[in-house]
Design a protein around this motif. Sequence first.
Motif, mmCIF file in Angstrom:
data_model
loop_
_atom_site.group_PDB
_atom_site.id
_atom_site.type_symbol
_atom_site.label_atom_id
_atom_site.label_comp_id
_atom_site.label_asym_id
_atom_site.label_seq_id
_atom_site.Cartn_x
_atom_site.Cartn_y
_atom_site.Cartn_z
ATOM 1 N N LYS B 83 21.934 4.044 4.892
ATOM 2 C CA LYS B 83 21.292 5.357 4.986
ATOM 3 C C LYS B 83 21.199 6.059 3.631
ATOM 4 O O LYS B 83 22.208 6.257 2.956
ATOM 5 C CB LYS B 83 22.077 6.228 5.969
ATOM 6 C CG LYS B 83 21.330 7.482 6.344
ATOM 7 C CD LYS B 83 22.075 8.237 7.437
ATOM 8 C CE LYS B 83 21.305 9.513 7.741
ATOM 9 N NZ LYS B 83 21.942 10.294 8.778
ATOM 10 N N PHE B 97 11.972 2.190 -0.508
ATOM 11 C CA PHE B 97 12.398 2.445 0.876
ATOM 12 C C PHE B 97 13.867 2.859 0.924
ATOM 13 O O PHE B 97 14.745 2.158 0.432
ATOM 14 C CB PHE B 97 12.186 1.187 1.724
ATOM 15 C CG PHE B 97 12.626 1.322 3.156
ATOM 16 C CD1 PHE B 97 12.067 2.288 3.981
ATOM 17 C CD2 PHE B 97 13.602 0.489 3.685
ATOM 18 C CE1 PHE B 97 12.473 2.417 5.304
ATOM 19 C CE2 PHE B 97 14.013 0.608 5.006
ATOM 20 C CZ PHE B 97 13.441 1.568 5.819
ATOM 21 N N LYS B 98 14.110 4.025 1.516
ATOM 22 C CA LYS B 98 15.483 4.488 1.759
ATOM 23 C C LYS B 98 15.609 4.788 3.243
ATOM 24 O O LYS B 98 15.064 5.784 3.719
ATOM 25 C CB LYS B 98 15.781 5.732 0.916
ATOM 26 C CG LYS B 98 15.897 5.403 -0.560
ATOM 27 C CD LYS B 98 16.350 6.595 -1.379
ATOM 28 C CE LYS B 98 16.506 6.164 -2.834
ATOM 29 N NZ LYS B 98 16.772 7.312 -3.714
ATOM 30 N N PRO B 99 16.319 3.940 3.965
ATOM 31 C CA PRO B 99 16.373 4.095 5.427
ATOM 32 C C PRO B 99 16.999 5.430 5.831
ATOM 33 O O PRO B 99 17.855 5.965 5.135
ATOM 34 C CB PRO B 99 17.257 2.946 5.897
ATOM 35 C CG PRO B 99 17.435 2.045 4.741
ATOM 36 C CD PRO B 99 17.115 2.804 3.503
ATOM 37 N N GLU B 100 16.553 5.900 6.974
ATOM 38 C CA GLU B 100 17.132 7.118 7.576
ATOM 39 C C GLU B 100 18.255 6.739 8.537
ATOM 40 O O GLU B 100 18.686 7.574 9.331
ATOM 41 C CB GLU B 100 16.032 7.877 8.330
ATOM 42 C CG GLU B 100 15.019 8.538 7.410
ATOM 43 C CD GLU B 100 15.635 9.694 6.634
ATOM 44 O OE1 GLU B 100 16.277 10.551 7.248
ATOM 45 O OE2 GLU B 100 15.470 9.714 5.398
ATOM 46 N N ARG B 329 3.749 2.297 7.249
ATOM 47 C CA ARG B 329 4.920 3.103 7.616
ATOM 48 C C ARG B 329 5.973 3.233 6.525
ATOM 49 O O ARG B 329 6.732 4.188 6.514
ATOM 50 C CB ARG B 329 5.550 2.541 8.887
ATOM 51 C CG ARG B 329 4.721 2.886 10.106
ATOM 52 C CD ARG B 329 5.009 1.983 11.255
ATOM 53 N NE ARG B 329 4.657 0.616 10.915
ATOM 54 C CZ ARG B 329 5.041 -0.447 11.609
ATOM 55 N NH1 ARG B 329 5.809 -0.297 12.651
ATOM 56 N NH2 ARG B 329 4.666 -1.651 11.244
ATOM 57 N N TYR B 330 6.048 2.239 5.640
ATOM 58 C CA TYR B 330 7.054 2.321 4.581
ATOM 59 C C TYR B 330 6.678 1.366 3.465
ATOM 60 O O TYR B 330 5.865 0.466 3.635
ATOM 61 C CB TYR B 330 8.463 1.968 5.080
ATOM 62 C CG TYR B 330 8.499 1.026 6.245
ATOM 63 C CD1 TYR B 330 8.057 -0.277 6.122
ATOM 64 C CD2 TYR B 330 8.945 1.453 7.494
ATOM 65 C CE1 TYR B 330 8.066 -1.138 7.193
ATOM 66 C CE2 TYR B 330 8.956 0.587 8.578
ATOM 67 C CZ TYR B 330 8.522 -0.713 8.424
ATOM 68 O OH TYR B 330 8.522 -1.557 9.494
ATOM 69 N N GLY B 331 7.263 1.584 2.310
ATOM 70 C CA GLY B 331 7.126 0.651 1.204
ATOM 71 C C GLY B 331 5.792 0.726 0.495
ATOM 72 O O GLY B 331 5.109 1.747 0.485
#
Lengths: 95, 492
Positions: B83, B97-100, B329-331
């Motif tokens: 996270k 990308f940094k996950p939530e 959605r990401y990256g």
Amino acid sequence: MSIDIDTARKVAHLARIRVPEDNLPALASELSNILTFMEQLGEVDVDGIEPMTSVTPMRLKRREDVVTDGGYPEKVLKNAPDAREGFFAVPKVVE
Amino acid sequence: MSLNKLTIAEARDALAKGDVTSVELTEACLSQIEGAGALNAFVHKTPEIALEMARAADTRIKSGDAPAMCGIPLGVKDLFATKGVATQAASKILEGFKPEYESTVTQNLWDAGAVMLGKLNMDEFAMGSSNESACYGNAVNPWKVDERQLTPGGSSGGSASAVAADLCLAATGTDTGGSIRQPAAFTGIVGIKPTYGRVSRWGVVAFASSLDQAGPMTKSVRDAAIMLGTMCSHDPKDSTSTDLPVPDFEAMLTGDIRGKKIGIPKEYRMDGMDAGIEKLWADGTAMLKDAGAEIVDISLPHTKYALPAYYVVAPAEASSNLARYDGVRYGHRAKLAAGEGIDDMYAKTRAEGFGPEVQRRVMIGTYVLSAGFYDAYYNRARKVRALIKRDFEEVFAQGIDAILTPATPSAAFGLGEMANADPVAMYLNDVFTVTVNLAGLPGISVPCGLDAAGLPLGLQLIGRPWEEGDLLNHAHVLEQAAGFAAKPEKWW
């Protein structure tokens, strides 16, 4: 089974990976080599064998069909390359 | 002794006695990491997080509530979602990308009080056997016997390099076809892949979902037992994680294997096998026999077909799993030229974001799943997989407790040496390890000796499903008998 240039082009398209036309012959030959290696599987007698679906015999767990998570659109959109007004934004898809 | 060189068990005991603090352990590791840029093992460093976690661990240890992993500084493979901390699977496509959210495995470790030092290098999307496909550049093996730089193996190459060089006390790895066990063998450390379903895959970037399992990479079998116990859990967020009690693996290290039956599979004796590997295997067999085990020759007739089956099943699953990287959605998202639409965005994004080996595997997977070839390749491979699993079931039904094999066909090779080789030549690195993933079994690599050049070699033990405790006990006996104590000489 050898892969020709047309098949390589088709596979790249199905995989949604842009491959320049000049690189297709090399790609076709690489993929052909890998597939030749896999041809060994043809030697195995698989009569009456079911394809494996789960490596450990298990029945998937069931649960109540209820919402258990969510309600944080800002977190979901946090890493989007382009997010606007609570949505993921992409190039126009409908004329 | 420098604190970063401690094992988990030694550090735990010293922490409990109050001889050291977690902050001291963590600072020792952080300073080693700073000086080890040449190994390129840590690719995202988190010193502030580490010290904050270490201070919290020290408070917890003082209060008397301290699980075994409390205060232990670890490295985390870049495949685990952490996270707020970069998680890239060593791929350009996940740049930024940094996950939530946090993966279940790392959450279990942090809940037990372990300390995160940072993220570790790996092959892109865990696809590789030499850690040469990372967007971060190669990870380097701390072992060195001439002017060459050697691979630490892959895909968990950064994890192996970091543990072998004492940059951390232990690290997480993942294993889809040998990605924990092969790098462990190349760097003289211990690595275990548990039974499929033992560890939650939630929050671990997916490569091939029916094969992927996480596991610990450690300096000793005892450490592997301690850390694995913390990583395992039943997780409602992973429908394939199994609801079985997790035993105290460390308590199962009795050192007694008298009367156990060890299988030696004849199909693992390859033509042209490296003489050093063959001798190591014979020596390991003798050690287990001396410890009172019975040695039994066994046959696993479909072994030869494991690699081709694996290189159908794994890319097929990868092509499906990696479909999510589409620039939405990401990256990474490719810049579009005037007139280009969403299809161009997908194809350009994926061409720019995925490296050559990942592109190759996604396309092979796409091909074997495409109409007309699904039965000939994918379904046939799944049938052969069923036969490979049946081979193991039959020998376990004969009363075999564990199977001893080499871990790798060779010692670590030089970085760049395979650059012009056929991709299939690189795949042969997995020849002794993929069967275990295809059959869902637990397998462990134990360092057992050095080759003629002075590089570490490992042996693999394969256990019955869900019997990691028994497997670790066999590994413990082998480790004690082999007495492997060599360490790489510091050059970095």
